[in-house]
Design a protein around this motif. Structure first.
Motif, mmCIF file in Angstrom:
data_model
loop_
_atom_site.group_PDB
_atom_site.id
_atom_site.type_symbol
_atom_site.label_atom_id
_atom_site.label_comp_id
_atom_site.label_asym_id
_atom_site.label_seq_id
_atom_site.Cartn_x
_atom_site.Cartn_y
_atom_site.Cartn_z
ATOM 1 N N ILE A 151 0.845 -1.203 0.000
ATOM 2 C CA ILE A 151 0.000 0.000 0.000
ATOM 3 C C ILE A 151 0.882 1.255 0.000
ATOM 4 O O ILE A 151 0.648 2.208 -0.762
ATOM 5 N N LYS A 152 1.909 1.251 0.842
ATOM 6 C CA LYS A 152 2.813 2.396 0.904
ATOM 7 C C LYS A 152 3.570 2.594 -0.408
ATOM 8 O O LYS A 152 3.811 3.719 -0.842
ATOM 9 N N ALA A 153 3.976 1.473 -1.033
ATOM 10 C CA ALA A 153 4.721 1.571 -2.294
ATOM 11 C C ALA A 153 3.912 2.306 -3.356
ATOM 12 O O ALA A 153 4.442 3.152 -4.095
ATOM 13 N N TYR A 160 -2.752 6.477 -6.063
ATOM 14 C CA TYR A 160 -3.679 6.494 -4.935
ATOM 15 C C TYR A 160 -4.834 5.511 -5.132
ATOM 16 O O TYR A 160 -5.265 4.858 -4.176
ATOM 17 N N VAL A 161 -5.309 5.401 -6.341
ATOM 18 C CA VAL A 161 -6.409 4.468 -6.611
ATOM 19 C C VAL A 161 -5.963 3.042 -6.322
ATOM 20 O O VAL A 161 -6.703 2.243 -5.695
ATOM 21 N N GLU A 162 -4.736 2.689 -6.753
ATOM 22 C CA GLU A 162 -4.222 1.348 -6.518
ATOM 23 C C GLU A 162 -4.019 1.090 -5.027
ATOM 24 O O GLU A 162 -4.234 -0.039 -4.541
ATOM 25 N N SER A 163 -3.591 2.140 -4.292
ATOM 26 C CA SER A 163 -3.418 1.982 -2.849
ATOM 27 C C SER A 163 -4.731 1.598 -2.196
ATOM 28 O O SER A 163 -4.788 0.683 -1.344
ATOM 29 N N ILE A 164 -5.805 2.291 -2.587
ATOM 30 C CA ILE A 164 -7.121 1.995 -2.011
ATOM 31 C C ILE A 164 -7.591 0.609 -2.434
ATOM 32 O O ILE A 164 -8.187 -0.137 -1.640
ATOM 33 N N GLU A 165 -7.283 0.207 -3.662
ATOM 34 C CA GLU A 165 -7.682 -1.126 -4.137
ATOM 35 C C GLU A 165 -6.979 -2.225 -3.321
ATOM 36 O O GLU A 165 -7.583 -3.242 -2.952
ATOM 37 N N PHE A 166 -5.691 -2.021 -3.014
ATOM 38 C CA PHE A 166 -4.986 -2.996 -2.178
ATOM 39 C C PHE A 166 -5.584 -3.043 -0.776
ATOM 40 O O PHE A 166 -5.632 -4.110 -0.143
ATOM 41 N N TYR A 167 -6.040 -1.884 -0.285
ATOM 42 C CA TYR A 167 -6.693 -1.869 1.029
ATOM 43 C C TYR A 167 -7.939 -2.748 1.012
ATOM 44 O O TYR A 167 -8.163 -3.553 1.947
ATOM 45 N N PHE A 168 -8.761 -2.611 -0.028
ATOM 46 C CA PHE A 168 -9.970 -3.422 -0.103
ATOM 47 C C PHE A 168 -9.627 -4.921 -0.258
ATOM 48 O O PHE A 168 -10.312 -5.791 0.296
#
Length: 904
Positions: A151-153, A160-168
């Protein structure tokens, strides 16, 4: 143990011991502790560290948590002390990282969580988040730390969209969140302004109790809500936080300031000072934000308090704090404190120099700006386009063309890169200061021009050369460039001066097309243009539909007053005062002009009282307007008293006084005032001579008129205009010198218009000289064939000598040409209001009844002319009523002001 020159040979034995221990995989706890203490202070070259790692991996090290910990400590020893952040020091580029990654895979450590998390981080640092994701997906099993890493990477690389997708995905995998997960996810929501996902993450954080005992989660939520503009939610999160550190306080304060609620931000700073829990006090970033808030709201005293606190805590040595302090004082407009704050900035970068120079530019201290710019050059700080444009703007507003040309030469000599903004600023100097020839030359040599360049050219020529202004505007339209408000005002003003109504309407349509017709300056120009072209209705329509400022009211009132709609000007002034708009000197001058036009003495006295109450009598334009108003109302004593008490008189004041005496038939006084004017050192202009010649004409001062006309032409070298010739013709004609007057007209250097011939024709009628009158009438009618006055004058002259056939011919000719005698009009002032009437007007019978009812109960002394006027207006039924009242002189009653203007 001493160091050698290269700094690491003495540790070769230690490396061998460590390598042997890892190779045999028999490292004891005691040896582990010894090696750890030994290697942490060292500087291991990247190559040796890589070899050390390889040997360790060959020995199977890194399979347990304890071995991972020791391995991390060892691998970090290769980095300098300031860079030891659990990273592989031997990875210096993407190629070495790929080699290391291959080594990890080769020796079967691809599922090692420690190695995977470090690889994800390293690929992220080389802007390869996709590879980081591949490493993540290839590692099994995955723990919370690994999810946080990926997520940090992506967050660090703006994904940012990919970060949120990894969170989900993490939530779907039922991996527990940590206090490090939420801050990164909500920060991504903040950057995307995705408040809906932010609400979801907030709910999850509350559900798993991640807000308790950790301020990082709460601070990140405050940041997210602030970025999305939801300050109420940000405040609620802050208030519900069990632990608030300085980061949380600063996040809330920054949120308020960035959302244009600087007052609330300052309130929380003072609350922060009042709290003693956990010893939380503002840090450098809090002070920086507080100073920004003070600058935004102009809170100078509060800014000084923060300045003192920054000195007390030593935070003023932070360059960003001292820079923000300079910005705060600059925004508050305190030059001295701004300069002292500028001196306290340790590293004066271009922003600091720009701030202090722009401060002096705003105050008009252009030479101080130039001195600062010279000091900036001494400090080897290279200026950019912003600071050059700022200086050029100051020169254009407060200096002369010589300073502008000198600075232009400096820019060329120093070879500063002139971008389009600097070129436009240079062009603005030449246009503002009226050096249009240089401006046009510079404009033609510009390698690149944009809409702003063309707008400056239109603006510059709009001041002097209306035709060129319109030509440049037309060229802009052909190029498809959009005009701005300043150039459109110049174009509309040019149409106004030319009286080009149709072109002005076309520009008006263009303005509406751009949807900037509500711009106050443009609307004011349109009102003035339509007023000048006598389209009063259109001017009033624009006036009624716009948001009005003081200039708008003044423009509309002046338009009414200058176009003969003086009654409407007074009514509009009443409306203005009823709406609570306080008039200024320009308003009062226009209203007094309308009073003078209507001879509305009562209204003028009311305005004069207002002027006294507001101590505006010393204003030159207001004083001049008062002189004119009282003179045209026949109150020459008051007019002269105001004139004598004026502390300063310009040529217009003298002209009005001379004209006032001439208007009322006091020609000798007018000539006397003219002599006083010459003695005072004021140089008369063409208007002065027109006023004094008109006075001589009305007073019959033939010799004085001849002398003054000759003095105007010879001593003052003023070329006479048609109006000057008309005054001399009137003077000579009324004194019986008809042939001399006719000779003067024939010798005029310009073609005489109908007014000049009409003046001589009137003199012929007075002298009853039909012979000369016939010649003059022929020329007058040729010059202005639709003027009914010329026909009536000739008709009266023929009638006076009994030539009735000629009289009948003139009347038939008027009928054939459709020329009718214009009706005379009269004005009456009652109760401070002016009422206008046409001769035999019957269209408004209610007006006559109301006025008559006002006169009846007063018992006003009516003069004989007034009685005749009212009888003419109201008819025979009211004759007996009017005759009941005593007859008196009109000047004895202010409530009986009557002005007659019966046209021929």
């Amino acid at each position: 143990m001493g160091r050698s020159e290269d700094g690491h040979e003495e540790y070769q034995a230690s490396y061998l011991v460590l390598s042997s221990a890892y190779t045999s995989n028999s490292m004891t706890v005691e040896l582990n502790q010894f090696i750890t203490k030994l290697l942490i202070p060292l500087f291991i070259p990247p190559t040796e560290a890589f070899l050390l790692l390889r040997d360790a991996m060959l020995g199977g090290v890194g399979q347990t948590a304890g071995e991972n910990k020791n391995l991390m400590l060892i691998l970090n020893t290769g980095a300098p002390r300031k860079n030891r952040i659990l990273s592989f020091c031997f990875v210096v580029d993407l190629k070495s990282l790929l080699q290391f990654h291959a080594l990890i895979i080769t020796y079967g450590n691809h599922n090692n969580l420690f190695f995977s998390s470090k690889l994800i981080s390293l690929y992220s640092s080389f802007n390869q988040p996709n590879v980081s994701a591949a490493v993540f997906y290839g590692t099994n099993p995955k723990d919370t730390f690994l999810w946080n890493s990926v997520i940090k990477a992506h967050f660090a690389n703006g994904k940012y969209v990919e970060s949120i997708e990894f969170y989900f995905q993490m939530r779907r995998a039922r991996v527990p969140l940590s206090c490090f997960t939420v801050p990164m996810v909500v920060s991504a929501c903040a950057e995307l302004r995705d408040i809906s996902v932010g609400y979801t993450v907030h709910g999850v954080a509350v559900k798993f109790n991640l807000l308790a005992g950790n301020s990082a989660v709460g601070s990140s939520l405050i940041y997210m809500y602030s970025r999305c503009g939801h300050m109420d939610e940000a405040r609620n999160v802050f208030e519900e936080m069990p632990v608030r550190d300085v980061v949380a306080w600063t996040a809330l304060i920054v949120g308020y300031v960035n959302n244009k609620e600087s007052e609330k931000g300052l309130c929380y700073i003072w609350k922060m000072f009042g709290r003693t829990e956990n010893g939380v006090r503002p840090n450098a970033h809090t002070i920086e934000t507080g100073l920004q808030a003070c600058g935004d709201v102009g809170a100078l005293q509060e800014g000084r308090c923060l300045h003192s606190y920054a000195i007390k805590t030593g935070n003023l040595f932070c360059n960003f704090v001292s820079s923000q302090l300079l910005s705060m004082y600059s925004k508050c407009g305190t030059i001295e404190e701004s300069y002292l704050a500028f001196l306290e900035v340790s590293t004066k970068d271009l922003v600091a120099w720009t701030t202090i120079i722009s401060m002096y530019v705003k105050k008009g201290a252009i030479f101080k700006c130039l001195n600062l710019f010279s000091s900036m050059q001494t400090e080897k700080v290279k200026p950019d386009g912003i600071i050059l444009s700022c200086l050029l703007m100051g020169i254009g507003n407060f200096a002369s063309i010589s300073e502008g040309r000198i600075f232009h030469g400096l820019i060329l000599r120093k070879n500063y890169g002139c971008d389009i903004s600097v070129n436009n600023s240079l062009l603005s100097i030449y246009c503002k200061l009226g050096c249009l020839s240089m401006g046009e030359k510079f404009f033609s040599q510009m390698h690149q021009s944009n809409a702003e360049s063309w707008n400056w050219m239109v603006f510059g020529y709009g001041k002097t050369e209306t035709i060129k202004c319109l030509e440049y505007f037309r060229s802009m339209q052909l190029l498809g460039l959009e005009a701005d408000s300043k150039s459109l005002v110049a174009v509309i003003s040019s149409c106004c001066r030319l009286g080009a109504l149709y072109l002005g309407r076309a520009v008006h349509c263009y303005v509406k097309k751009l949807s900037i017709h509500e711009d106050v300056s443009i609307a004011n120009s349109l009102i003035q243009m339509y007023g000048k072209c006598e389209e009063i209705y259109l001017a009033k329509v624009i006036f009624d539909r716009m948001n009005k400022d003081m200039v708008t009211w003044n423009t509309m009132i002046a338009t009414y007053a200058s176009t003969g709609h003086s009654s409407e000007a007074l009514l509009l002034f009443d409306q203005m005062t009823l709406e609570g708009v306080k008039p200024n000197s320009a308003t009062l001058a226009s209203v007094l002009s309308a009073c003078a036009d209507l001879a509305a003495l009562d209204y003028g006295i009311r305005i004069h009282n207002y002027i006294k109450e507001n101590e505006l009598e010393c204003n030159l334009s207001v004083g001049t307007a008062l002189i004119d108003m009282y003179a045209k109302c026949g109150q020459l004593g008051i007019s002269r008293n105001i004139f004598d008490l004026m502390p300063e008189k310009d040529v217009i004041s003298w002209n009005v006084m001379i004209s006032g005496y001439g208007f009322n038939g006091y020609a000798n006084y007018a000539v006397e005032v003219f002599s006083q004017m010459e003695k005072s050192g004021i140089i008369p202009n063409e208007v002065t001579f027109l006023a004094v010649l008109t006075a001589c004409s009305h007073g019959g001062l033939v010799e004085e008129g001849r002398y003054l006309f000759d003095r105007m032409c010879t001593y003052y070298a003023i070329s006479p205009t048609l109006k000057h010739y008309a005054s001399m013709v009137h003077l000579l004609g009324r004194s019986g010198n008809l042939l001399e007057a006719e000779s003067m007209i024939l010798k005029m250097p310009m073609v005489p218009d109908g007014g000049v011939w009409g003046t001589l024709l009137g003199a012929c009628a007075v002298q009853n000289n039909v012979e000369i009158g016939e010649r003059v009438a022929k020329n007058a009618i040729e010059a202005d064939p639709e003027n009914d006055g010329y026909y009536i004058l000739m008709s009266n002259m023929y009638g006076s000598v009994g030539r009735w056939e000629e009289v009948e011919k003139i009347r038939l000719k008027m009928q054939t040409m459709g020329i009718r005698k214009r009706a005379g009009w009269s004005a009456m002032e009652l109760d401070g209001k002016v009422h206008l009437f046409l001769v035999q007007e019957e269209s408004h019978p209610s007006r006559k009844k109301k006025l008559l009812n006002k006169i009846k109960p007063r018992g006003l002394p009516l003069s004989e002319p007034v009685c005749k006027l009212l009888v003419g207006l109201y008819g025979d039924d009211d004759i007996q009523v009017l005759r009941k009242y005593p007859v008196g002189a009109p000047e004895e009653s202010k409530d009986n002001t009557v002005v007659l203007n019966d046209s021929l």
